[in-house]
Design a protein around this motif. Structure first.
Motif, PDB file in Angstrom:
ATOM      1  N   PHE A 192     -45.060 -11.117  39.710  1.00 59.00           N
ATOM      2  CA  PHE A 192     -44.142 -12.223  39.937  1.00 59.00           C
ATOM      3  C   PHE A 192     -42.709 -11.758  40.206  1.00 59.00           C
ATOM      4  CE2 PHE A 192     -47.619 -14.174  37.451  1.00 59.00           C
ATOM      5  CZ  PHE A 192     -48.061 -15.055  38.426  1.00 59.00           C
ATOM      6  N   SER A 193     -42.478 -10.451  40.211  1.00 57.37           N
ATOM      7  CA  SER A 193     -41.165  -9.965  40.619  1.00 57.37           C
ATOM      8  C   SER A 193     -40.893 -10.294  42.076  1.00 57.37           C
ATOM      9  CB  SER A 193     -41.038  -8.456  40.374  1.00 57.37           C
ATOM     10  OG  SER A 193     -41.951  -7.732  41.172  1.00 57.37           O
ATOM     11  N   THR A 205     -46.523 -26.200  38.301  1.00 56.87           N
ATOM     12  CA  THR A 205     -47.625 -25.277  38.015  1.00 56.87           C
ATOM     13  C   THR A 205     -48.393 -25.710  36.778  1.00 56.87           C
ATOM     14  OG1 THR A 205     -48.209 -22.938  37.708  1.00 56.87           O
ATOM     15  CG2 THR A 205     -46.255 -23.727  36.557  1.00 56.87           C
ATOM     16  N   ASN A 206     -49.633 -25.259  36.707  1.00 55.23           N
ATOM     17  CA  ASN A 206     -50.425 -25.374  35.481  1.00 55.23           C
ATOM     18  C   ASN A 206     -50.613 -24.023  34.819  1.00 55.23           C
ATOM     19  OD1 ASN A 206     -51.011 -28.162  35.946  1.00 55.23           O
ATOM     20  ND2 ASN A 206     -52.415 -27.492  37.559  1.00 55.23           N
ATOM     21  N   ASN A 207     -50.036 -22.977  35.418  1.00 55.62           N
ATOM     22  CA  ASN A 207     -50.262 -21.611  34.970  1.00 55.62           C
ATOM     23  C   ASN A 207     -49.055 -21.118  34.174  1.00 55.62           C
ATOM     24  OD1 ASN A 207     -50.813 -18.916  34.636  1.00 55.62           O
ATOM     25  ND2 ASN A 207     -51.161 -18.475  36.795  1.00 55.62           N
ATOM     26  N   PRO A 208     -49.153 -21.022  32.851  1.00 57.75           N
ATOM     27  CA  PRO A 208     -48.002 -20.567  32.065  1.00 57.75           C
ATOM     28  C   PRO A 208     -47.579 -19.139  32.390  1.00 57.75           C
ATOM     29  CG  PRO A 208     -49.983 -20.726  30.702  1.00 57.75           C
ATOM     30  CD  PRO A 208     -50.325 -21.352  32.004  1.00 57.75           C
ATOM     31  N   ASP A 209     -48.489 -18.326  32.942  1.00 58.54           N
ATOM     32  CA  ASP A 209     -48.114 -16.960  33.305  1.00 58.54           C
ATOM     33  C   ASP A 209     -47.047 -16.940  34.390  1.00 58.54           C
ATOM     34  OD1 ASP A 209     -49.874 -15.926  31.480  1.00 58.54           O
ATOM     35  OD2 ASP A 209     -51.425 -15.403  32.944  1.00 58.54           O
ATOM     36  N   LYS A 210     -47.045 -17.925  35.268  1.00 56.69           N
ATOM     37  CA  LYS A 210     -46.004 -17.985  36.290  1.00 56.69           C
ATOM     38  C   LYS A 210     -44.641 -18.252  35.661  1.00 56.69           C
ATOM     39  CE  LYS A 210     -48.825 -19.503  40.239  1.00 56.69           C
ATOM     40  NZ  LYS A 210     -49.017 -20.546  41.274  1.00 56.69           N
ATOM     41  N   VAL A 211     -44.620 -19.133  34.668  1.00 57.16           N
ATOM     42  CA  VAL A 211     -43.368 -19.427  33.970  1.00 57.16           C
ATOM     43  C   VAL A 211     -42.852 -18.174  33.277  1.00 57.16           C
ATOM     44  CG1 VAL A 211     -42.295 -20.787  32.140  1.00 57.16           C
ATOM     45  CG2 VAL A 211     -43.989 -21.846  33.666  1.00 57.16           C
ATOM     46  N   VAL A 212     -43.735 -17.515  32.526  1.00 57.11           N
ATOM     47  CA  VAL A 212     -43.350 -16.293  31.813  1.00 57.11           C
ATOM     48  C   VAL A 212     -42.940 -15.205  32.804  1.00 57.11           C
ATOM     49  CG1 VAL A 212     -44.203 -14.455  30.306  1.00 57.11           C
ATOM     50  CG2 VAL A 212     -44.801 -16.841  29.829  1.00 57.11           C
ATOM     51  N   GLY A 213     -43.661 -15.112  33.929  1.00 57.79           N
ATOM     52  CA  GLY A 213     -43.354 -14.089  34.914  1.00 57.79           C
ATOM     53  C   GLY A 213     -41.966 -14.239  35.502  1.00 57.79           C
ATOM     54  N   LEU A 214     -41.581 -15.455  35.844  1.00 58.80           N
ATOM     55  CA  LEU A 214     -40.234 -15.669  36.375  1.00 58.80           C
ATOM     56  C   LEU A 214     -39.172 -15.471  35.298  1.00 58.80           C
ATOM     57  CD1 LEU A 214     -40.617 -18.731  38.789  1.00 58.80           C
ATOM     58  CD2 LEU A 214     -40.605 -16.301  39.326  1.00 58.80           C
ATOM     59  N   GLN A 215     -39.458 -15.926  34.093  1.00 57.36           N
ATOM     60  CA  GLN A 215     -38.500 -15.720  32.999  1.00 57.36           C
ATOM     61  C   GLN A 215     -38.262 -14.238  32.749  1.00 57.36           C
ATOM     62  OE1 GLN A 215     -40.458 -17.946  29.894  1.00 57.36           O
ATOM     63  NE2 GLN A 215     -39.318 -19.830  30.324  1.00 57.36           N
ATOM     64  N   ALA A 216     -39.316 -13.444  32.861  1.00 56.04           N
ATOM     65  CA  ALA A 216     -39.188 -12.004  32.633  1.00 56.04           C
ATOM     66  C   ALA A 216     -38.291 -11.340  33.663  1.00 56.04           C
ATOM     67  CB  ALA A 216     -40.571 -11.347  32.655  1.00 56.04           C
TER      68      ALA A 216
END
Length: 353
Positions: free
Chosen positions: A290-291, A309-320
């Protein structure tokens, strides 16, 4: 260009050539034929390098180790009976039911783990099944070579992007759209941003990260929900008073590429779910980085998003990667062909459906 040697090696591997990476000479297990394998084996018999995920599917590696964040590849020795056809069945899981009796195999510790990881990285970058034949690199082998460090840096190069062009692009579902094209430093596929309306940059922008899906977006496949999600997102962004941004990312099949996604479909036809299909192929359940999306959004002046989105990994990925990110639900009804697929994403990957 930084990493040019690794890009050249990836391209040559994709064309079925022997390449050097670190201390190894390698050949794609997917593309090898009798002639190219004989050329690789001029001095010594080649072994197979497979990922830990694929090794776990073959019961050659500890399942816990295979599930680790960065599991090591596995070196499979090739006795005389393990010819090209038999060893290709080790690499390609679509052949598992046709050739169920495999082994016994001997594995051994890899003398140069960095080179083995780099070999797998090259295969993934080339869109191939992540398995290669390998021998120690000889100074007499006429091959394109790259260092292990260069090959392992390819994902970072893919995330180095610059805006190449932009133009107005009225869409049926979003007439007020500008398309912004991004080119990657690794020479890989271009990625698009669809800027709908004139979203202000001083507060969260409504956004959608959409991984390209030729079968769903273009052909109307019912096996996934990608096409309906794309169309619903365009409608939502167009209806939003402040507009928004949709990133159209060339990360087909959660990052494994179109051809490997179709192999995963074949495995699903054999009864495996979408997660197990990916791991049997030798990939992680989700290979996306997601970088890339974060870099594109920042280049567009965005620092905060409300993500469809329904994918929490996308949220975490952008936050990271430094973007303030909240989530707006984005789910659509299942159909008889994708109900099991969506349930798997909910139950095994944490999608909030």
């Amino acid at each position: 260009m930084p990493g040019y040697a690794a890009v050249a090696a990836s391209d040559a591997l994709r064309r079925g050539q022997v390449v050097g990476v670190g201390s190894l000479a390698i050949l794609s297990a997917e593309l090898a034929d009798d002639t190219s394998l004989a050329g690789l084996e001029a001095d010594t018999r080649a072994s197979l390098i497979i990922t830990a995920q694929r090794a776990a599917a073959l019961k050659l590696a500890n399942q816990i180790a295979a599930a680790a964040a960065d599991p090591e590849p596995v070196w499979v020795e090739r006795p005389a009976w393990l010819d090209l056809a038999a060893s290709r069945a080790v690499a390609d899981p679509v052949l598992d039911l046709a050739t169920p009796m495999k082994g016994p195999f001997r594995t051994r510790p890899i003398a140069d783990p960095a080179s083995a990881r780099a070999a797998i990285a090259l295969a993934k970058h080339a869109g191939l099944i992540p398995s290669v034949y390998a021998v120690p690199l000889s100074a007499t082998q006429p091959v394109i070579t790259a260092s292990a460090a260069e090959a392992l840096a390819l994902p970072a190069a893919a995330a180095r992007l610059h805006i190449s062009s932009r133009a107005r692009l009225p869409l049926a579902l979003a007439p007020d759209t500008e398309v912004v094209a991004f080119r990657a430093a690794d020479g890989g596929p271009e990625h698009l941003a669809l800027v709908i309306g004139d979203p202000p940059r001083d507060h969260p922008v409504l956004a959608r990260l959409h991984s390209a899906c030729l079968t769903g977006d273009i052909l109307g496949s019912l096996k996934c929900d990608c096409g309906p999600q794309l169309h619903a997102a365009l409608k939502a962004l167009s209806a939003n008073a402040l507009g928004g941004i949709l990133l159209y990312l060339q990360q087909e099949g959660r990052g494994i590429g179109l051809l490997n996604k179709l192999r995963a479909y074949a495995l699903q036809d054999q009864g495996f779910d979408t997660v197990d299909a990916n791991t049997r192929l030798g990939f992680a359940p989700d290979e996306r980085d997601f970088s890339l999306a974060a870099t594109m959004l920042k280049a567009l002046g965005v620092s905060a998003v409300e993500l469809l989105t329904n994918n929490p990994d996308k949220v975490v990925g952008l936050q990271a990667h430094g973007l303030a990110t909240s989530r707006r639900p984005h789910s659509l009804p299942a159909n008889p062909h994708n109900a099991h697929y969506l349930a798997t994403k909910r139950d095994r990957q944490g999608h909030q459906l």
